[in-house]
Design a protein around this motif. Structure first.
Motif, short mmCIF file in Angstrom:
data_model
loop_
_atom_site.label_atom_id
_atom_site.label_comp_id
_atom_site.label_asym_id
_atom_site.label_seq_id
_atom_site.Cartn_x
_atom_site.Cartn_y
_atom_site.Cartn_z
N PRO A 11 0.80 -1.24 0.00
CA PRO A 11 0.00 0.00 0.00
C PRO A 11 0.83 1.28 0.00
O PRO A 11 0.54 2.20 -0.78
CB PRO A 11 -0.85 -0.14 1.27
N ALA A 41 -0.86 -9.57 -1.38
CA ALA A 41 -2.12 -10.09 -0.85
C ALA A 41 -1.97 -10.37 0.64
O ALA A 41 -0.87 -10.56 1.16
CB ALA A 41 -2.50 -11.39 -1.58
N SER A 94 -4.31 -10.29 4.78
CA SER A 94 -5.24 -9.54 5.62
C SER A 94 -4.68 -8.19 6.04
O SER A 94 -5.41 -7.19 6.11
CB SER A 94 -5.61 -10.36 6.86
N GLN A 95 -3.36 -8.12 6.30
CA GLN A 95 -2.79 -6.86 6.78
C GLN A 95 -2.82 -5.80 5.69
O GLN A 95 -3.16 -4.65 5.94
CB GLN A 95 -1.36 -7.07 7.27
N VAL A 96 -2.45 -6.18 4.46
CA VAL A 96 -2.46 -5.17 3.40
C VAL A 96 -3.89 -4.76 3.05
O VAL A 96 -4.12 -3.62 2.61
CB VAL A 96 -1.71 -5.65 2.13
N GLU A 97 -4.86 -5.65 3.25
CA GLU A 97 -6.25 -5.24 3.04
C GLU A 97 -6.64 -4.18 4.08
O GLU A 97 -7.31 -3.19 3.76
CB GLU A 97 -7.18 -6.44 3.12
N LYS A 98 -6.20 -4.38 5.33
CA LYS A 98 -6.46 -3.38 6.37
C LYS A 98 -5.74 -2.08 6.05
O LYS A 98 -6.22 -0.99 6.40
CB LYS A 98 -5.99 -3.90 7.73
N ASP A 99 -4.60 -2.19 5.40
CA ASP A 99 -3.82 -1.00 5.04
C ASP A 99 -4.26 -0.38 3.72
O ASP A 99 -3.58 0.49 3.17
CB ASP A 99 -2.33 -1.35 4.97
N ALA A 100 -5.38 -0.85 3.19
CA ALA A 100 -6.03 -0.24 2.01
C ALA A 100 -5.28 -0.48 0.72
O ALA A 100 -5.08 0.44 -0.08
CB ALA A 100 -6.26 1.25 2.25
N ILE A 101 -4.87 -1.74 0.48
CA ILE A 101 -4.17 -2.04 -0.77
C ILE A 101 -5.03 -1.75 -1.99
O ILE A 101 -4.54 -1.25 -3.01
CB ILE A 101 -3.67 -3.51 -0.78
N LEU A 102 -6.33 -2.02 -1.90
CA LEU A 102 -7.19 -1.74 -3.05
C LEU A 102 -7.33 -0.24 -3.29
O LEU A 102 -7.26 0.23 -4.43
CB LEU A 102 -8.57 -2.38 -2.82
N GLU A 103 -7.54 0.51 -2.22
CA GLU A 103 -7.71 1.96 -2.36
C GLU A 103 -6.43 2.60 -2.89
O GLU A 103 -6.46 3.43 -3.80
CB GLU A 103 -8.09 2.58 -1.02
#
Length: 580
Positions: A400, A431, A433-442
């Motif tokens: 992210p 990929a 869970s942590q990078v999803e929390k850190d807004a990898i998509l955004e």
């Protein structure tokens, strides 16, 4: 003007004629008598004198003016000298203890003896009951490294560089004039923020301190805004650095935070010192707010002097070109830099050094989002912005912070007409869970958006891996680069062979009971997959434009950037996009 009169005229007659004619024509008059080669009288009427002065009469010479500064002007010089001394001496002594320069010495360091063109608002707060020279904030214009710039600089000896009504007015005028002139702005910050006891005069006013950030926003992309921090800048003072295009902090000296450590403790109970809260190290590594970190004041100036060589004065101008130079290392070694094993790490800067002009590599945010390199450099003297995956850091996967860092850099390059070079070697976006929390998509979205919207010339080089959406973010074929070229080590795929085989053939492989047979079949599948994603197939199907011998990459890029130097690329007609 030359006049010739009859033979026999006296010098007094010649002088009278010269005087009368000079007063009439407003220019120097030379009077020649008869056939003489030399004038008998010369006269120039000085400005501000009359014929009756008796001070300008000359025979065969130039006029002189004996007027000098009056007592009134001398008083003014004394007032100016007092203002330029700044605040109380005890505060200057504290600067020396902190290793900092007094603000006017700082301006001398930046602009030299002759570089300061003029100052505005020197007499601000001149009639105040308290002695507040220039209201603690200097603004004006100067020449820096051959360029005209606007500047502001806090005087920390005057109420800790804090901001109040008249200083705010000076700051706003400087910004508004920069919008009109199109000249870059230097913010030399050392401010404790707004003066709380005077807030009714500047805080929420239409033309108050809040207008700083409105003007920053209007200047954004119009002219380069560069901020250097010299002390702890708190609250309102901390927004100017983050609104600037480029921020330089000085080790163990600079800091910026939304609130002071004391306020943080009051609000949260956290006990923390200023450097841990918002020092140069923290902002360089964790927040990404520091683009560059300097060792001291002289180094800060040198960093900015190097930085501006890549930037134009304003939008819609081309950045300045320099004298070309050969790369520091031979391009012949490029293929040897890239490992045969696609999963083996290497340092992308080793390749960059063999492509760009020697001594032109200038990295920004080097400690933040280290999986991506963002740097300025030159190719054949032409400034380019480099966005490169860094396989030496977590295999070059896009995290992210790296995505956000790249997006902001791309956006700045596009604003200031700096062509972009993408060097691609990534397994794609990370990929988990942590990078999803850190807004990898955004944050990944922002990188793809910046790449999509950039209208400067773009060149994409597939160095090795270009997997998943990584090829999108790195300006692959779908993102309108002027070229997508590859080295023979390149691969383009939805995912790498190991992941793909596991996704598609896991059940079939698990059904093979013999371990050796299973390993052999897995290797066969891997090799088949590699043939499918090899850039030779991509080139055969014209997915990419060309595969180039690695030793020619420098020449290839030089030719392509030269050919596509002037483009006509328009975005769809709309007010603006909605992705930030």
């Amino acid at each position: 003007m030359k006049v010739r009169i009859a033979e026999g005229a006296t010098e007094e007659e010649a002088s009278a004629i010269a005087s009368a004619l000079s007063r009439h024509v407003g220019d120097e008059v030379e009077v020649f008598v008869g056939d003489a080669d030399e004038p008998a009288a010369t006269w120039r009427e000085p400005a501000g004198t009359s014929a009756s002065d008796g001070t300008n009469a000359t025979v065969g010479g130039a006029a002189e003016d004996d007027l000098g500064p009056t007592e009134r002007e001398e008083r003014l010089w004394e007032e100016i000298e007092e203002i330029e001394l700044g605040g109380p001496e005890k505060y200057k002594e504290r600067l020396e203890e902190q290793g900092k320069l007094f603000v006017r010495d700082r301006l001398d360091l930046w602009f030299g003896d002759d570089g300061l063109k003029f100052e505005d608002g020197k007499f601000a707060e001149f009639d105040a009951d308290d002695r507040l020279p220039a209201d603690g904030l200097l603004t004006g214009a100067a020449e820096f490294e051959g360029r005209d710039v606007h500047f502001m600089a806090n005087d920390f000896t005057v109420k800790a560089g804090s901001m109040a009504s008249n200083g705010v007015e000076k700051f706003l005028r400087m910004q508004q004039r920069a919008l009109q002139s199109g000249n870059p702005v230097l913010y030399l910050m050392d401010s404790s923020g707004g003066r709380i006891d005077q807030q009714t005069g500047f805080f929420a006013n239409r033309e108050g301190i809040g207008k700083y950030y409105y003007n920053h926003s209007m200047l954004s992309g119009r002219v380069p805004q560069i901020c250097v921090l010299y002390g702890p800048c708190i609250a309102g003072a901390a927004y100017t650095p983050v609104f600037a295009d480029f921020t330089v902090m000085v080790e163990e000296m600079s800091a910026m935070a939304i609130a002071s450590p004391r306020m943080v403790q009051m609000v949260t109970g956290e006990d923390i010192d200023m450097q841990d809260l918002g020092g140069a190290g923290m902002h360089a590594e964790h927040s990404g707010s520091a683009d560059l970190v300097a060792r001291d004041e002289e180094h800060a100036r040198q960093l900015v002097a190097d930085l501006v060589t890549y930037l134009p004065d304003k939008a819609h101008e081309k950045p300045p070109r320099s004298e070309p130079s050969a790369p520091a290392k031979s391009p012949e070694g490029i293929d040897g830099v890239v490992p045969q094993n696609p999963n083996r790490a290497y340092d992308m800067t080793d390749l960059i050094e063999r492509v760009v002009d020697a001594d032109s590599y200038f990295e920004l945010q080097s400690e933040y989002g280290t999986e991506i390199i963002t740097a300025f450099a030159r190719i054949d003297g032409r400034p380019v912005g480099i966005v490169a995956n860094q396989p030496a850091q977590r295999s070059g996967a896009i995290f992210p912070d790296a995505a956000e860092k790249a997006a902001e850099f791309i956006w700045k390059c596009d604003a200031f007409e700096i062509p972009l070079l993408y060097l691609t070697d990534t397994p794609g976006f990370m990929a988990g869970s942590q990078v999803e929390k850190d807004a990898i998509l955004e944050k990944g979205k922002k990188m793809i958006y910046a790449t999509s919207s950039a209208t400067v010339p773009k060149q994409c080089v597939v160095v090795r891996k270009a997997y998943g959406a990584g090829i999108y973010a790195m300006s692959g074929p779908a993102y309108d680069p002027q070229s997508t070229i590859a080295l023979p080590s390149g691969e383009i795929a939805i995912m790498g062979p190991e992941a793909a085989i596991n996704a598609v053939y896991a059940n079939k492989l698990n059904d093979i009971e013999d371990e050796e047979e299973r390993k052999q079949r897995e290797q066969e599948l891997r090799e088949e997959y590699r043939e499918d994603i090899d850039v030779h197939r991509m080139a055969s199907e014209t997915v990419i434009d060309e595969i180039v011998p690695p030793s020619t990459l420098r020449d290839e890029l030089e030719a392509r950037f030269e050919f596509y130097a002037d483009l006509d690329k328009d975005l769809p007609d709309k007010k603006h996009g909605t992705i930030l």
